[in-house]
Design an enzyme around this catalytic site. Structure first.
Site, mmCIF file in Angstrom:
data_model
loop_
_atom_site.group_PDB
_atom_site.id
_atom_site.type_symbol
_atom_site.label_atom_id
_atom_site.label_comp_id
_atom_site.label_asym_id
_atom_site.label_seq_id
_atom_site.Cartn_x
_atom_site.Cartn_y
_atom_site.Cartn_z
ATOM 1 N N GLY B 86 52.542 47.302 -8.217
ATOM 2 C CA GLY B 86 52.500 46.441 -9.382
ATOM 3 C C GLY B 86 51.629 45.217 -9.155
ATOM 4 C CB THR B 87 50.032 43.834 -6.098
ATOM 5 O OG1 THR B 87 51.279 44.032 -5.421
ATOM 6 C CG2 THR B 87 49.429 42.509 -5.711
ATOM 7 C CB THR B 88 47.283 42.276 -11.052
ATOM 8 O OG1 THR B 88 47.626 40.945 -10.654
ATOM 9 C CG2 THR B 88 48.317 42.776 -12.050
ATOM 10 C CB ALA B 111 52.011 50.688 -13.744
ATOM 11 C CG PHE B 114 55.794 48.699 -13.232
ATOM 12 C CD1 PHE B 114 56.126 49.993 -12.846
ATOM 13 C CD2 PHE B 114 54.813 48.028 -12.537
ATOM 14 C CE1 PHE B 114 55.491 50.599 -11.767
ATOM 15 C CE2 PHE B 114 54.168 48.624 -11.461
ATOM 16 C CZ PHE B 114 54.502 49.905 -11.073
ATOM 17 C CG HIS B 141 53.523 35.941 -24.632
ATOM 18 N ND1 HIS B 141 52.968 36.836 -25.526
ATOM 19 C CD2 HIS B 141 53.874 36.672 -23.528
ATOM 20 C CE1 HIS B 141 52.967 38.048 -24.966
ATOM 21 N NE2 HIS B 141 53.512 37.973 -23.764
ATOM 22 C CG HIS B 142 57.678 29.908 -22.270
ATOM 23 N ND1 HIS B 142 57.112 28.723 -21.856
ATOM 24 C CD2 HIS B 142 59.003 29.668 -22.367
ATOM 25 C CE1 HIS B 142 58.058 27.809 -21.698
ATOM 26 N NE2 HIS B 142 59.225 28.366 -21.997
ATOM 27 C CE LYS B 145 49.748 35.492 -22.861
ATOM 28 N NZ LYS B 145 49.301 35.891 -21.512
ATOM 29 C CB THR B 152 50.400 43.516 -24.066
ATOM 30 O OG1 THR B 152 50.688 43.554 -22.662
ATOM 31 C CG2 THR B 152 51.134 44.660 -24.742
#
Lengths: 254, 254, 254, 254
Positions: B86-88, B111, B114, B141-142, B145, B152
């Site tokens: 999951g590390t980008t 991915a 996830f 979003h918060h 951000k 997405t």
């Protein structure tokens, strides 16, 4: 029993008013006014003058046209008949002047929006605004609507901006990525407003408030012109105890 | 019983993975890898090499840092250990090269997202797009951000644009009133995208489709990093029967 | 250009079909069938037999009555005319028998629900169910609706129950407080179903899926009988390449 | 600058209060009280007596335990210290008795719910109820919640029932189909209440009002114990000008 005359009774909105008044327990359709006539079960007059001469009634409801409404009111108000008006296009000055012709004997009630839920949404937005650092307005209307944002959305954003007395840090603290200008919406009095246009909606609006760990959402959906009727009936029931000019349904919603 | 090693087991995401793997019936935490050590009930090694030498395990889960992950995979894959990453920060080329070091004996699964619900939201948006003249994306979003819109949201708009094969008439058929530019959002591949920023949200997205007399809304809300866990567990369960490079959780969601 | 005949063209649904077919680029209203006649711009016949004799058309759309539809199909199908049927009340056996009268030359397409969004909602519910430990259905209908829950809600719950192949632990793990029985809804195949009845809705449904730290919501709102039209048009466009009996719009929505 | 002491400062809620008070511009953490001590940057005392003796402060915030809170208040209030209490378990009688020990020199403020958005939701529900023939409450909580419906949902339904002064015709005018008992929810003072339980939620509630052609929805979502903080800060800011017992955050939200 409140006796109601309906101007424009053969039009789409007028017919809806006829039906709503007829279905209410505490009022009845005294007569209609429509130059095109009507096959109604009640008397229909070609103009308000004829109606006043022919039938007794307490309240005139006017959903007609901008060029007709002033003439209707100029006859009804001096005759001491309370008026409930949804026809747009009259300036404040004209409304004031017409209300004075009632000489204290009748009330002129005009509302730009008769939808009870929309009026409450704005009241609630005003009440909530001081308690939430962030607020945004999202409105959803049919793809046929030509302008964006809606007047109600702009008015809601203004109400929030006035009510909260602080500036939200959210709009501006973030950056729109290249090619995506507009993502953060239109900024109206510091409140972002977003407009969705789609065949899938008639008229909906959502006000979203955010604070630490929580959000409060107020949403109004309307899908039919009958959504004006609860407000029209409320107006008819309320004008009897009032006089002078009253603008806005919120005056009758404590 | 699938034996799982967790790289970065002392970090916030690593701890969440440890808990989720421990709670699943069909897998167990074989060991952790973390240079800072850990007070865990399982062995913790300073690096993957030591872990491979010290404990037997089937799958390595990596939620570490961009500068660490490639080294971890370069040890685990040649040793025949399936990797769930999951590390980008790894380029496609690096991923391809690393996958080849497994020589057909292990699977490298990466991915970017996830969250099972977010992946399904995109699949459903793709499936629905051809049947609705209008589609818009609203993401929440918060306020922390920094960018808008979210990755997405942009990806979802692109998927809709590709899938439907026609141009929506809605964006552009209306006009933003003066001073309200941006109300109609950012146009990404013909799909309006709206971004809301507020302390009241963690990460939510809504895709609204409209057609005659109806709307279809797909909404995903996540409020916690545990929302990644169902996807991580699905990855752990799925890699055993795979080999080579697989990118994207949707490959395991029929 | 697909030539379409519309049975029941003077009824409310029939008129809506006439309008939708007329507005579509790739089809035209060839004729109508209605015993009451019609003031339409196209020929209107008293029955299907007369229509088949008087005008050439490719597809018959039938939104009539349970006691009329079988007779209509018994004429059209042997004549090689594809039929798109929304009239309810025909048993599976009758549908099968009627389809055979087409002798492979025409398709009989029947759908209990022509709303594209509702069909997709069920498909998406089926696809999502295996990935979420919990799922519940909430449906919102007008206060005039006499039964609860709606047929679509029951069907959706059954689809979820069949698709996920596990039992949710949620219903039953909690207790309704005294005097509040029913709070957890009706349990249909292990899926709680909640019914809201209010003048404020026409027909809406929400399916809510939950997993660790996330929820996925699929919602469909319809407020008008035009919401059937995209599905009717899809049926008209699809039957030409089919034969035999086809039940359900999902067959044409990949 | 309001000087705040925090009882239970080493607990989960206490830590959240410490952080929120520390982040506010107009207040500061004077000291903490916790028998387990703490590694905080401010003085931590084992009990309130020691704190009053050791540090000057204006307000005591108490999120401790039912068996501790009364003792804390019995020390602080006679010392003239305003108290903001979120610990549950004190009877009205105990609260009254404790408030009197302040002898007019301090305020005892207790709130069963410090979430500003939830308090507003109830106020708005009360205000809207008279204008809508139908109202229903839907609450969404984590699957771990053992009871249904939630206390807030029951209270909201009671508020609606009291406020509207009429009986809704909806519940009872429809019939639950066989095997689907409970679909229409629990009836609390004439208001249907529906409870959803799912890992996908923390604590959410929706109140849906319906009238002719429109619906009004008020929704509150909270996903974190920080959602109490705006209410706690509001309490801290408000008690200075008050005395005696005050119960409920709504007293400070005009």
């Amino acid at each position: 029993m409140i006796r109601v005359a309906i101007a424009g009774c053969a039009g789409r909105m007028g017919k809806t008013v006829v039906e709503a008044v007829g279905a209410a327990d505490d009022m009845e359709v005294a007569c209609g006014i429509d130059p095109h006539g009507s096959d109604a079960a009640f008397p229909v007059y070609p103009d308000v003058e004829a109606a006043v001469g022919g039938t007794e009634f307490d309240v005139l409801v006017d959903f007609t046209q901008p060029d007709v409404v002033a003439g209707n009111l100029a006859v009804a108000l001096p005759a001491g008949i309370d008026c409930v008006v949804g026809t747009t296009g009259l300036s404040n000055e004209t409304l004031e002047r017409l209300a004075q012709t009632a000489a204290g004997k009748a009330c002129l009630f005009y509302a730009p929006n008769f939808t009870t839920g929309a009026v409450l949404m704005m009241q609630f937005a005003k009440a909530a605004a001081p308690y939430f650092p962030e607020a945004e307005v999202i409105e959803f209307h049919h793809a046929n609507k030509k302008d964006a944002p809606s007047g109600t959305a702009v008015r809601t954003a203004q109400i929030i901006g006035e009510s909260r007395g602080f500036e939200s840090s959210a709009p501006g603290s973030e950056t729109e990525i290249a090619g995506c200008e507009g993502a953060r919406g239109a900024l109206v009095d510091g409140v972002p407003v977003h407009s969705v246009r789609s065949m899938g909606y008639v008229a909906s609006q959502e006000v979203v408030f955010g604070s630490m760990g929580q959000s409060l959402t107020i949403r109004h959906d309307s899908w039919d012109r009958t959504s004006y009727m609860p407000g029209v009936l409320l107006g008819i029931r309320s004008v009897g105890e009032q006089e002078g000019l009253i603008v806005g349904l919120e005056n009758f919603m404590a």
